[in-house]
Each structure stands twice: as structure tokens, then as C-alpha cells.
Design a protein around this motif. Structure first.
Motif, PDB file in Angstrom:
ATOM      1  N   TYR A 132       0.802  -1.224   0.000  1.00 58.22           N
ATOM      2  CA  TYR A 132       0.000   0.000   0.000  1.00 58.22           C
ATOM      3  C   TYR A 132       0.840   1.281   0.000  1.00 58.22           C
ATOM      4  O   TYR A 132       0.419   2.328  -0.512  1.00 58.22           O
ATOM      5  CB  TYR A 132      -0.966   0.006   1.186  1.00 58.22           C
ATOM      6  N   THR A 133       2.055   1.233   0.551  1.00 54.20           N
ATOM      7  CA  THR A 133       2.895   2.443   0.602  1.00 54.20           C
ATOM      8  C   THR A 133       3.362   2.868  -0.789  1.00 54.20           C
ATOM      9  O   THR A 133       3.726   4.034  -0.994  1.00 54.20           O
ATOM     10  CB  THR A 133       4.118   2.216   1.496  1.00 54.20           C
ATOM     11  N   GLU A 134       3.385   1.922  -1.735  1.00 53.02           N
ATOM     12  CA  GLU A 134       3.873   2.221  -3.090  1.00 53.02           C
ATOM     13  C   GLU A 134       2.782   2.743  -4.016  1.00 53.02           C
ATOM     14  O   GLU A 134       3.077   3.288  -5.076  1.00 53.02           O
ATOM     15  CB  GLU A 134       4.476   0.938  -3.708  1.00 53.02           C
ATOM     16  N   VAL A 135       1.522   2.536  -3.648  1.00 55.00           N
ATOM     17  CA  VAL A 135       0.413   2.862  -4.558  1.00 55.00           C
ATOM     18  C   VAL A 135       0.381   4.344  -4.933  1.00 55.00           C
ATOM     19  O   VAL A 135       0.322   4.679  -6.129  1.00 55.00           O
ATOM     20  CB  VAL A 135      -0.940   2.408  -3.966  1.00 55.00           C
ATOM     21  N   PRO A 136       0.405   5.291  -3.983  1.00 52.31           N
ATOM     22  CA  PRO A 136       0.369   6.720  -4.366  1.00 52.31           C
ATOM     23  C   PRO A 136       1.526   7.105  -5.283  1.00 52.31           C
ATOM     24  O   PRO A 136       1.345   7.875  -6.228  1.00 52.31           O
ATOM     25  CB  PRO A 136       0.462   7.449  -3.020  1.00 52.31           C
ATOM     26  N   LYS A 137       2.699   6.555  -5.010  1.00 51.23           N
ATOM     27  CA  LYS A 137       3.894   6.862  -5.811  1.00 51.23           C
ATOM     28  C   LYS A 137       3.678   6.490  -7.273  1.00 51.23           C
ATOM     29  O   LYS A 137       3.968   7.275  -8.192  1.00 51.23           O
ATOM     30  CB  LYS A 137       5.095   6.113  -5.235  1.00 51.23           C
ATOM     31  N   TYR A 138       3.143   5.296  -7.499  1.00 55.55           N
ATOM     32  CA  TYR A 138       3.004   4.830  -8.882  1.00 55.55           C
ATOM     33  C   TYR A 138       1.795   5.429  -9.588  1.00 55.55           C
ATOM     34  O   TYR A 138       1.810   5.597 -10.812  1.00 55.55           O
ATOM     35  CB  TYR A 138       2.989   3.297  -8.935  1.00 55.55           C
ATOM     36  N   LEU A 139       0.754   5.766  -8.860  1.00 58.68           N
ATOM     37  CA  LEU A 139      -0.359   6.482  -9.475  1.00 58.68           C
ATOM     38  C   LEU A 139       0.119   7.836 -10.000  1.00 58.68           C
ATOM     39  O   LEU A 139      -0.259   8.267 -11.099  1.00 58.68           O
ATOM     40  CB  LEU A 139      -1.501   6.677  -8.470  1.00 58.68           C
ATOM     41  N   ALA A 140       0.964   8.491  -9.200  1.00 58.63           N
ATOM     42  CA  ALA A 140       1.531   9.775  -9.627  1.00 58.63           C
ATOM     43  C   ALA A 140       2.472   9.582 -10.813  1.00 58.63           C
ATOM     44  O   ALA A 140       2.471  10.370 -11.762  1.00 58.63           O
ATOM     45  CB  ALA A 140       2.270  10.431  -8.465  1.00 58.63           C
ATOM     46  N   MET A 141       3.272   8.505 -10.772  1.00 54.69           N
ATOM     47  CA  MET A 141       4.236   8.255 -11.844  1.00 54.69           C
ATOM     48  C   MET A 141       3.544   7.955 -13.178  1.00 54.69           C
ATOM     49  O   MET A 141       4.035   8.320 -14.246  1.00 54.69           O
ATOM     50  CB  MET A 141       5.152   7.088 -11.473  1.00 54.69           C
ATOM     51  N   ILE A 142       2.383   7.293 -13.122  1.00 56.03           N
ATOM     52  CA  ILE A 142       1.628   7.018 -14.341  1.00 56.03           C
ATOM     53  C   ILE A 142       1.305   8.329 -15.061  1.00 56.03           C
ATOM     54  O   ILE A 142       1.409   8.426 -16.291  1.00 56.03           O
ATOM     55  CB  ILE A 142       0.325   6.249 -14.017  1.00 56.03           C
TER      56      ILE A 142
END
Length: 457
Positions: free
Chosen positions: A240-250
Motif C-alpha cells: 500500500y505504501t507504493e500505490v500513491p507513488k506509482y499512481l503519480a508516476m503514471i
């Protein structure tokens, strides 16, 4: 095989040139603006229609709204959501997912128009059976002088409906997840055994016709989406800690194209190439603009074309905005897209195994099997309809034999060859579908205004 791969790669690249991008994306944007976002304003009503509130068994057609959407989704929610998303990320990085989202939003409008036309201009086959789809709305809506577009769609539809990617990736999943880890040597013989099992299973369903296909699809599609949804939520919860990071990276990588190969520019740069790549993978996933779903929706029991267009519009939202996004996040948050050389379904399997050790890849195998098999059923129906238009309804069953033979071919052929072949053929299906849809768009808008004004009164 190397020479075949090169030829098919050139074919795909030529078909997916600037003209197709203009007609597919530019045409889709035109439909959105021309309709003043009309279908998007009635999403709630679309769900009511899907639930059967307006079903009438006496309406013309063969299957219910729900069965029509299930049949369409059983072809679109398939390997495009698992191997296609993995391929999008491997080649284009996280930013490719954003352009898949764009293609889905545009595709919702495109599917509204094409599926409304499929009911508005239904025709009859050589046996007098009511039929819908691009080949029929081209002839019935534009007239016989445009029949060459209907013939073009039907010819390439016969090839595009062949299940070569689904079978190829199902075979790969069985090899990577079940056979190799258990010490079974993968060979031509083992691939042929897999093909034989699929041939038997598929034959039982596809020779039963549309009603048997739609019955299977309406049972398999909801369950497979739910199972896949739950499994990916587990993966996202674990990471779950990685989800915001990758949504932003998309979103950020969609405009920086940091991960796309710099030696493959399009429209003057790498960003153009990334946009084309994301749109292509989005089209492979949701098939909006290709015309395949219009064939399923054209068989729905309804005398209100707009209702079926609204139901069809839900397809890209479910397929790409939900299912493809789940797959993409599973691959991204587990980090396997940067740590492994795997591609296609094998990469997705690694993501599942990484997050759910011990049995994650076996749970994915269940999803892969259901995704692939349900897609096999729907594509057989599409190919039958295309051949029926070309040579007559009495001879359409010949397609089933070609279809079955292609299962054996796909199980013994390289993935790159199969994906390039289907990409190229899909592009050539989109040309006649989108040309006819753009020309007939005013007819859909007029029908929409009448329908929605009656709905309000």
C-alpha cells in the motif's frame, strides 16, 4: 520464425501510422464534442438498463442487454488486460497506462456510437436472421455504394477474431506457472497437448451458437472480474505504501516518456511514440473503434438503439479503467517491471507470486484460464458473423474449423509474431468502422435526443 517476426512487426508498424491515430483518437474526440458529452451524462440510466429494468422478451433480437455486454466483455476482458498491460509497461513504462486511460474515455463515446448504430441499422443475413454490426450498419446506413467498407471490415474481422494471442499467452501461463516449476519439460508435444484440450473445450461451446456462448459468458465474466479484483486488492494492500507513488508516476511519465526507448520516435519525438504505444495497447484491451463489440450488442433484444449504446459504453470503463489499472498497479508496486526480463503474462505472474508467495501465481492461473477461455467463445461468434456476411449464413460454420486450427497454430508460435499480427489486423478493422461511424454520427445524435427527451417526459 525471425523473418516472420520482422514481416509482422513491419505490418503492425505500417498499419498503426498517423492516419489511423487521427481516425481512431481524433474521430473519437469528434464524437465526444459533437454529442456534447451526451452519453456520459446518463451513466446511471445505463446501469439501470444493464440490470434489466427495461428488458422486454418480445423485443427483436437474440440476447438480453446483460448477455450482450457479457459477451462483448468476455472478448475484451482477456489477455489484453493481463499480457497486454504487461507489454505496455515493459515497452513504454508507467506512462503508457495513462494513454490507455485516455483511449478508454474516448472509447466509451466510440462504443456508444457504434453500438447504437448496430441496433439503429440492423440488417438481415442470407437466412433472414436479424443481425447487427459494422458491416450491417455500413450497408443499411450508408447504402450499397459503401459496401466495400463492409467487405473490408468483414475480411479483416475474420482474421482479427482468431484467438492467437489469448491461446499463446494461456499456453505461456500454463508452461511458466504449472509445468516448468513442477519439472515438466516444455516442448512442442506439451504445447500440442494444451492446444488439444483447448480445442475440445472450445468446440463444445462455439458449435452451440450465440445463445450458448452468451450463457457461458454471462456466468464467467462477472465471476472472473470479481476474483481478479479481490486478488489485486490483496497485492495493493500488501504494497500500500507504493500505490500513491506509482499512481503519480503514471501521470508524470505520460508526459516525460522517461522509460520509452529513445530510438523509436513517432510524430517527431519519444512522447509521440509513447502516446501511440498506449493507444495501441488500449485498443487491444477494450477494442473501442474496432467494431467487434458492436456485433455482440447488435444481437441484443431491444427496439431502442440508444439503450444498447449506453450499455456498450460501460465496456471500456470496466475493461480498461478498472481491470487494466488493477493489473498495471500490481506490476508496478511489486517492482517486477524493473527487476525481471519477463514479458506478457509471465511478468504479471511474477507480480502475483511476489505479493502472494506460494500460491499467488496459481490464483492468477485460474483468472488467466477464465479470461482466455471466455474470450475464445466470443471471438468465434465474431468470426462467424464476418464470414456469414461474406459468403452467406449457411456456410458460416466453416469458420469454426479455421478457428479451431488457429488454436493449434497459436500454441506453437512466438508471442511477438502473434501480437504484431493482431495489432495490424485490428488497425485495419478500425478504418471502415470509424469512417462509417463518423459519417453516421448525426443519426445517432438525433436518435439520442429523441430518446432522452422521452425519458424526461
Amino acid at each position: 520464425m525471425e523473418k516472420l517476426n520482422t514481416i509482422l512487426a513491419e505490418f503492425s508498424s505500417l498499419a498503426w501510422g498517423l492516419p489511423l491515430l487521427i481516425i481512431l483518437i481524433g474521430g473519437g474526440l469528434y464524437l465526444i464534442i459533437r454529442s456534447q458529452f451526451l452519453p456520459f451524462r446518463y451513466l446511471g440510466h445505463a446501469i439501470q438498463v444493464l440490470r434489466g429494468k427495461y428488458d422486454d422478451p418480445n423485443d427483436p433480437g437474440q440476447i438480453t442487454h446483460f448477455q450482450a455486454l457479457s459477451t462483448a466483455l468476455s472478448s475484451t476482458i482477456g489477455m489484453g488486460n493481463i499480457s497486454g498491460v504487461a507489454l505496455a509497461i515493459v515497452v513504454g513504462g508507467p506512462g503508457a497506462v495513462f494513454w490507455m486511460w485516455v483511449s478508454a474515455v474516448i472509447g466509451m463515446s466510440t462504443k456508444y456510437f457504434t453500438s447504437t448504430l448496430a441496433i439503429l441499422y440492423r440488417g438481415k443475413d442470407s437466412e433472414g436472421e436479424l443481425q447487427g454490426g459494422p458491416m450491417y450498419f455500413i450497408v443499411e446506413g450508408l447504402g450499397k455504394r459503401w459496401k466495400f467498407l463492409a467487405l473490408m471490415f468483414s475480411f479483416f474481422g475474420i482474421l482479427g477474431a482468431l484467438p492467437v494471442v489469448n491461446v499463446n499467452q494461456l499456453k505461456q501461463a500454463i508452461n511458466d506457472i504449472i509445468l516448468i516449476p513442477n519439472g515438466v519439460e516444455v516442448s512442442l508435444t506439451s504445447n500440442l497437448i494444451i492446444a488439444a484440450v483447448l480445442v475440445i473445450f472450445t468446440s463444445i461451446v462455439v458449435f452451440g451458437g450465440l445463445k450458448r456462448i452468451s450463457n457461458w459468458a454471462s456466468k464467467l465474466v462477472p465471476s472472473m472480474v470479481l476474483l481478479y479484483f479481490v486478488l489485486v486488492l490483496i497485492i495493493l494492500f500488501v504494497n500500500y505504501t507504493e500505490v500513491p507513488k506509482y499512481l503519480a508516476m503514471i501521470v508524470t511519465d505520460a508526459f516525460s516518456a522517461e522509460y520509452y526507448p529513445k530510438d523509436k520516435p513517432f510524430l517527431g519525438g519519444v512522447l509521440g511514440a509513447l502516446i501511440l504505444h498506449g493507444i495501441k495497447r488500449g485498443a487491444f484491451s477494450n477494442e473501442a473503434g474496432l467494431g467487434t463489440a458492436a456485433m455482440a450488442h447488435g444481437a441484443a433484444k431491444t427496439d431502442e438503439p440508444v439503450r444498447e449504446g449506453l450499455v456498450a459504453m460501460l465496456g471500456p470503463a470496466i475493461d480498461t479503467l478498472i481491470v487494466c489499472t488493477l493489473t498495471a498497479l500490481a506490476i508496478l508496486v511489486t517492482g517486477v517491471w524493473e527487476t525481471t526480463a519477463s514479458n506478457g503474462v509471465s511478468l504479471t505472474a511474477e507480480a502475483f507470486q511476489n505479493a502472494i508467495p506460494g500460491f499467488g501465481q496459481y490464483l492468477l492461473m485460474i483468472c488467466v484460464f477464465i479470461f482466455s477461455v471466455s474470450s475464445l467463445f466470443s471471438y468465434a461468434y465474431y468470426g462467424n458473423k464476418c464470414l456469414s456476411f461474406l459468403i452467406g449464413a449457411k456456410r458460416k460454420h466453416y469458420y469454426n474449423y479455421l478457428y479451431i486450427a488457429s488454436i493449434v497454430l497459436a500454441a506453437t508460435t512466438d508471442f511477438k509474431a502473434m501480437i504484431n499480427f493482431i495489432d495490424g489486423v485490428f488497425a485495419l478493422m478500425a478504418i471502415p468502422t470509424m469512417i462509417a461511424t463518423i459519417i453516421l454520427a448525426p443519426k445517432v445524435i438525433a436518435a439520442s435526443r429523441i430518446y432522452f427527451s422521452k425519458l424526461k417526459s
